[in-house]
Scaffold this motif. Structure first.
Motif, PDB file in Angstrom:
ATOM      1  N   ALA B 315       2.494  -0.311  27.051  1.00  0.00           N
ATOM      2  CA  ALA B 315       2.598  -1.728  27.622  1.00  0.00           C
ATOM      3  C   ALA B 315       2.495  -1.839  29.278  1.00  0.00           C
ATOM      4  O   ALA B 315       2.561  -2.687  29.869  1.00  0.00           O
ATOM      5  N   GLN B 386       1.700  -3.087  21.272  1.00  0.00           N
ATOM      6  CA  GLN B 386       2.088  -3.859  22.547  1.00  0.00           C
ATOM      7  C   GLN B 386       2.687  -5.118  22.034  1.00  0.00           C
ATOM      8  O   GLN B 386       3.109  -5.905  22.879  1.00  0.00           O
TER       9      GLN B 386
ATOM     10  N   TRP C 146       5.836 -11.681  27.624  1.00  0.00           N
ATOM     11  CA  TRP C 146       5.479 -11.519  26.245  1.00  0.00           C
ATOM     12  C   TRP C 146       5.565 -12.913  25.629  1.00  0.00           C
ATOM     13  O   TRP C 146       6.624 -13.451  25.584  1.00  0.00           O
ATOM     14  N   ARG C 152      -0.335  -9.872  23.066  1.00  0.00           N
ATOM     15  CA  ARG C 152       0.856  -8.732  23.226  1.00  0.00           C
ATOM     16  C   ARG C 152       1.432  -8.829  24.441  1.00  0.00           C
ATOM     17  O   ARG C 152       1.139  -9.829  25.238  1.00  0.00           O
TER      18      ARG C 152
END
Lengths: 193, 633, 309
Positions: B315, B386, C146, C152
């Motif tokens: 990420a 993710q 997020w 994502r």
């Protein structure tokens, strides 16, 4: 000092030598990480060294490292002489190497003090990694010189199979330190190349 | 054996008893170099830290039993959370594996001790010092609280101004010395001290696991040490390794940490694989299926484990080509794990399993490891990672693999070798109950975490609101954690009771296949009165070789009783090479550990000169250590 | 706030991937449990038909189920996940109709609309059916942006500008939360993404771009003075006044937001009053100090802040 015959023969590498090789493996990972960090920081920077920082000198560090590398063959010859039971020859070869190594260390300490005075690690990652990489390498050299003194002292008292391994271990250590020294100095001077 | 033979044998045994005797009482334990005593020290200390980590876990779960609870505020929770991770990984599971290896490897290879007995002791004392050092931080209210992976800039001096992170960094540097020393010792022991005849292809798979793990440790720990040194230089002296304003790179911490951190998780589970491959053949009365494939798989896992670390960083914004490569590598490592899993399952399937407590824990391990491994595979799908990264889905995954694939085999191994170590049997019925309690407790605690993670609950949250929809699942997890705690307490109670009141176990209560089952329970200090003859990977099942041993003892051959002696053999074929004289009890290991601990304390306090003085003291101890040599000049 | 309730093509692609992986995982686990169950049922009979009779066949089973079948499945997963699905979820290389800048702070989100003066905190508005690039960064520690129903997560790293695509199918309020441990109040760093029809979005953006309303009543005027004379202006910005602090959120349109303290409490007079009186009680560890204002000053500044629509 007369030469002493030694009785033990073994087919495989001694435990002591194996232990030394594994220590060298761990230290290789350490130096690999330090060198890798240098290049990681370098390739993530726009300018390296940063503005206002002098490019490193090339000639003197490389020459000094040449002396360090030259001290490795005498150590290996010492190990060979010890293996053959030739104590005086081993002692003398180690003595030659120690002179080279101690001289290298002394000179490098002077150069390092100079660098530490001009580079400001609180202001740049370049100075931080440069000074740390060199310090760790010089510390390994210093430990090596201490090991030299130890071996010279022990050998003065006689040659045994155990001490044959001791000489071999210290020789292996110096081969490693010399090899690392080459990589470190090439990295150290790389911005000037 | 004839009467004459028995008398001769007894004379040899008495001589060995005299030669290998250690000082009595506390001094004996402080100066011991006996690998079995050191193994026990590791075991008891690791167990104590397991309890500490468990209390930390129960504190967290109790805080999270419902929304907006006030048992732990954010600062306390974050410290407990960090200490839980650090304790379980560095102070419990790795030292516990070391306990198993230190006690069992020399026994399994037919040796009398490890290759470097004093280094063995040093490792323990340094480990103890590092654990006490870390907990000293907690006790003075300066616990690390930036999580067990301690990302910068949060862990930098600017954002963590107290001493907590320094306790973390210096404590782990000290700890890493112990781990690396133990690893080097295992490698040389396994390479050089195997009994004559135990060529590499006759070595127990337990030893293959420790060989693989030890190489992994040698290469994996230095990146962590380097990262920690950089961190301390930044924090104490203002260096700029991780400081973006000065050209440093916060991401460099993550790379260095995970280059260590990912191999670390294989370091955690590989010894447990070794335990599983010891228990299964014994309890299913069958040789391991595809032995060479399993050995190769154990080595491959350790090796490939170095190439996957970026999957902890999907990420972070790295280029796609980088993340794709690491996703591929992360999938490849599934294969050697799959090989081992199917070898174990096939062995159980085609053998005659006796589902006693040790095997129950191994079956529990297989089930839990498969579940943890499956979610691990899911994380190699980058877009899914993710979403699930940094949620309770990850917490579920790693507790399944660590708990399942490390703790269950450890528990099974504790039951399996308890009779060997103590000479007494544990209580079987209580053992089985404790398995079910622990297994059900593990499932009830950690399975709902998959769900609550997919429902959006991030990890490392000290509380959550009532409106999030996470309350019921958290309540379930907390109940599970208490069940799990009860199961573990029952195990401890069983072992504690059995230690003093258990039925005598004899040499070989389970019909084990490896050498330790051929000697007494507990083994004498010198392990074997005669160096065993080895002609197969299952030497305890080779009755003829064991009879040959008895004849040799009576004849005084291969007894090696002139001193602390054990044979060294060649690496591949284990041909006899020389007889080694091993050191006896020594004060230098604990003294060196003390000196190194003093250096670390001085570095923590910023007393540089005093640190150098203690470093000098450490060098002096090392000199004293090497002063007396095995041979007179 | 769940990844299992997608409201965008990207999130839907991930959720579908999840369900397929879950199904295959269930099959594998069931198979393993079946084999172990058989082992338990057959525990009293030695040996096993076929594979029990031959080491070669037993090894073959290990190779088939341990190497061959996993290899095929994993290659399939790798290709689908990391090429097909990833294409849906990655931020597009070319630019999108709208870019929003998000800066993670300990422990709140700054939201800016480049090309306009609009600045707000902890709430992002986007037009529906429009690809929006979120550019996320930070000046303090690592956070993670997020909003699971939309896409994502992406970490905010000092010195980096990471991008993630948000494109909501339909109007709604979507919850997000910081997903990288960032210190004391990490658990209380939420955000809302409001997706609304383009016309409503533009109206909102215009409102956000405007400077603060001038105080209308004497109480509000006194309140503004309290704000400017105390520590408040050192941390907060109110556009149109001298207050230019950057440590805390922009308060210019405070009353346009549904919550205070990054979704910790609702934004109403009672909670705002409690927040000003004792911020540490509401969100322990956060950076706002107690001001210990007298009652009159407290009421005045409350009235002023209530007026910042």
């Amino acid at each position: 000092m007369s030469d002493v015959g030694v009785t033990r023969t073994r087919r495989s590498l001694s435990n002591g030598a194996w232990g030394a090789l594994l220590l060298i493996a761990a230290e290789t990972a350490l130096f690999g990480t330090l060198l890798g960090s240098y290049y990681y920081l370098r390739f993530n920077s726009a300018t390296w060294p940063p503005d206002g920082v002098e490019l490193p000198a090339v000639a003197l560090p490389v020459a000094l490292t040449g002396a360090l590398v030259l001290s490795a063959p005498p150590m290996l010859l010492a190990a060979d002489a010890a293996r053959r039971g030739r104590r005086t020859a081993a002692w003398l070869w180690i003595g030659v190497a120690t002179v080279l190594q101690a001289g290298y260390l002394a000179w490098q300490i002077v150069l390092y003090a100079d660098d530490a005075a001009t580079l400001v690690p609180t202001e740049s990652a370049y100075a931080s990694i440069y000074l740390t990489l060199l310090l760790v390498h010089h510390a390994h050299v210093a430990i090596g010189v201490l090991l030299d003194v130890w071996v010279l002292t022990r050998l003065a008292g006689g040659l045994t199979s155990y001490r044959q391994t001791t000489v071999r271990v210290v020789a292996l250590y110096w081969a490693f330190v010399a090899a690392v020294g080459v990589l470190v100095v090439l990295t150290q001077v790389s911005p000037s190349l | 054996m004839t009467t004459l033979g028995r008398t001769a044998a007894r004379a040899h045994v008495e001589r060995l008893d005299r030669v290998w005797r250690e000082p009595r009482g506390v001094l004996g334990w402080l100066t011991t170099t006996d690998h079995k005593r050191i193994g026990l020290l590791y075991f008891v200390t690791a167990l104590a830290f397991f309890a500490a980590g468990g209390v930390e876990a129960l504190l967290m779960r109790t805080q999270l039993i419902g929304p907006d609870r006030e048992l732990l505020g954010p600062d306390a929770y974050n410290a407990v959370m960090t200490m839980h991770g650090v304790t379980m990984i560095f102070l419990f599971v790795i030292p516990m594996s070391t306990a198993f290896g230190t006690y069992l490897v020399p026994l399994m290879i037919g040796a009398r001790d490890m290759a470097f007995p004093r280094l063995n002791a040093l490792g323990y004392w340094i480990f103890l010092a590092s654990g006490l050092f870390l907990y000293a931080g907690l006790l003075v209210g300066e616990a690390p609280d930036a999580g067990w992976f301690n990302y910068v800039p949060l862990a930098s001096k600017t954002y963590s101004p107290g001493l907590g992170i320094d306790f973390y960094a210096l404590g782990l540097i000290l700890n890493s010395i112990a781990t690396t020393a133990a690893a080097a010792n295992f490698i040389v022991t396994i390479f050089k001290l195997r009994a004559p005849g135990m060529s590499l292809n006759r070595m127990p798979l337990f030893c293959y696991a420790f060989l693989a793990v030890s190489f992994a440790i040698v290469f994996a720990l230095p990146p962590l040490t380097t990262a920690l040194i950089f961190l301390e230089l930044d924090r104490q002296l203002g260096f700029s390794f991780y400081d973006i304003a000065a050209g440093g790179e916060p991401l460099m911490w993550q790379h260095l940490f995970w280059i260590f951190g990912h191999p670390e998780v294989y370091i955690i589970i590989l010894p447990a694989f070794g335990i599983a491959t010891s228990i299964i053949p014994t309890f299913v009365r069958r040789r391991m299926v595809a032995f060479p494939l399993v050995a190769l798989a154990e080595i491959l896992v350790a090796f490939i484990g170095f190439g996957v670390w970026v999957h902890h960083m999907f990420a972070v914004g790295l280029p796609q080509v980088t993340t794709i490569y690491f996703a591929a590598a992360s999938l490849i490592i599934v294969i050697p794990s799959g090989i081992q899993l199917f070898a174990w399952i096939t062995t159980i399937l085609t053998g005659t399993p006796v589902f006693k407590t040790p095997l129950l824990f191994i079956v529990g391990f297989i089930v839990t490891f498969i579940m943890g491994g499956l979610t691990g595979i899911m994380f190699a799908a980058i877009p899914f990672d993710q979403q699930a990264h940094d949620t309770y889905f990850v917490v579920a995954h790693f507790h399944y693999v660590i708990f399942g694939a490390a703790v269950f085999p450890i528990l099974g191994g504790i039951f399996y070798w308890f009779p060997k170590v103590t000479g007494r049997m544990y209580r079987e019925r209580a053992g089985q109950v404790s398995f079910w309690l622990t297994f059900v407790g593990t499932m009830v605690t950690f399975f709902p975490m998959h769900v609550v993670g997919l429902l959006g609950m991030p990890r490392r949250n000290y509380t959550y609101g009532a409106d999030r929809g996470w309350t019921g699942l958290n309540l379930t997890e907390t109940i599970g954690s208490y069940l799990l705690g009860a199961g573990l307490l029952l195990i401890v109670a069983n072992l504690a009771w059995s230690r003093f009141r258990g039925a005598p176990a004899g040499d070989d209560p389970f019909g084990g296949d490896t050498l330790e089952w051929t000697t007494t329970s507990p083994p004498p200090p010198y392990n074997y009165p005669v160096i065993p003859k080895v002609t197969s990977p299952y030497p305890a099942w080779d009755a003829e070789d064991r009879e040959e041993d008895a004849r040799r003892l009576a004849a005084g051959r291969q007894v090696l009783e002139r001193g602390h002696e054990t044979p060294a053999t060649t690496v591949l074929d284990a041909d006899y090479d020389e007889t080694l004289e091993m050191p006896a009890a020594s004060p230098w290991p604990p003294l060196l550990a003390l000196a190194l601990a003093a250096v670390v304390v001085m570095l923590l306090l910023g007393h540089w000169t005093t640190a150098v003085v203690f470093a000098g003291a450490a060098l002096a101890v090392i000199a004293a250590w090497h002063w007396k040599e095995p041979e007179a000049a | 706030m769940t990844a299992l309730d997608p409201h965008s093509d990207a999130a839907r692609a991930i959720t579908t991937l999840w369900w397929w992986m879950f199904a295959v995982a269930c099959v594998v686990l069931a198979g393993a449990l079946l084999l172990l169950g058989i082992a338990w049922l057959r525990r009293r009979s030695p040996g096993f038909p076929l594979i029990g009779k031959s080491e070669g066949l037993a090894s073959g089973m290990v190779v088939t189920f341990g190497i061959v079948i996993p290899a095929v499945a994993l290659i399939g997963l790798f290709t689908v996940a990391n090429f097909v699905v990833a294409d849906e979820t990655d931020a597009p290389a070319a630019s999108t109709p709208l870019t929003v800048e998000v800066v993670g702070n300990q422990w709140w989100w700054e939201v800016r609309y480049p090309g306009t003066p609009a600045v707000t905190a902890n709430e992002i508005h986007i037009p529906t059916g429009t690809p929006v690039t979120i550019v996320a960064t930070t000046d303090d520690v690592i956070h993670s942006f997020w909003v699971p129903q939309l896409n994502r997560k992406v970490d905010t790293i000092p010195g980096q500008r990471n991008r993630v695509l948000l494109e909501a199918d339909e109007p709604g309020r979507y919850r997000g939360q910081c997903a990288e441990f960032c210190g004391a109040a990490h658990a209380e760093m939420g955000m809302y993404v409001y997706a609304e029809p383009p016309g409503e979005f533009r109206a909102w953006l215009n409102d956000m771009a405007a400077p603060a309303r001038a105080p209308a009543t004497p109480e509000q005027r006194r309140g503004r003075d309290v704000f400017l004379d105390n520590a408040c202006a050192g941390c907060h910005t109110i556009r149109g006044t001298p207050a230019r602090g950057v440590i805390g959120p922009d308060l210019t349109h405070l009353q346009s937001r549904a919550t205070l303290a990054a979704l910790t409490v609702p934004n109403d007079a009672r909670h705002l009053s409690g927040w000003i009186r004792d911020p540490q009680h509401v969100k322990p560890g956060n950076r706002m100090p107690r001001l210990d204002l007298g009652d009159r000053q407290h009421d005045d500044v409350l009235a002023y802040l209530e007026s910042l629509r």
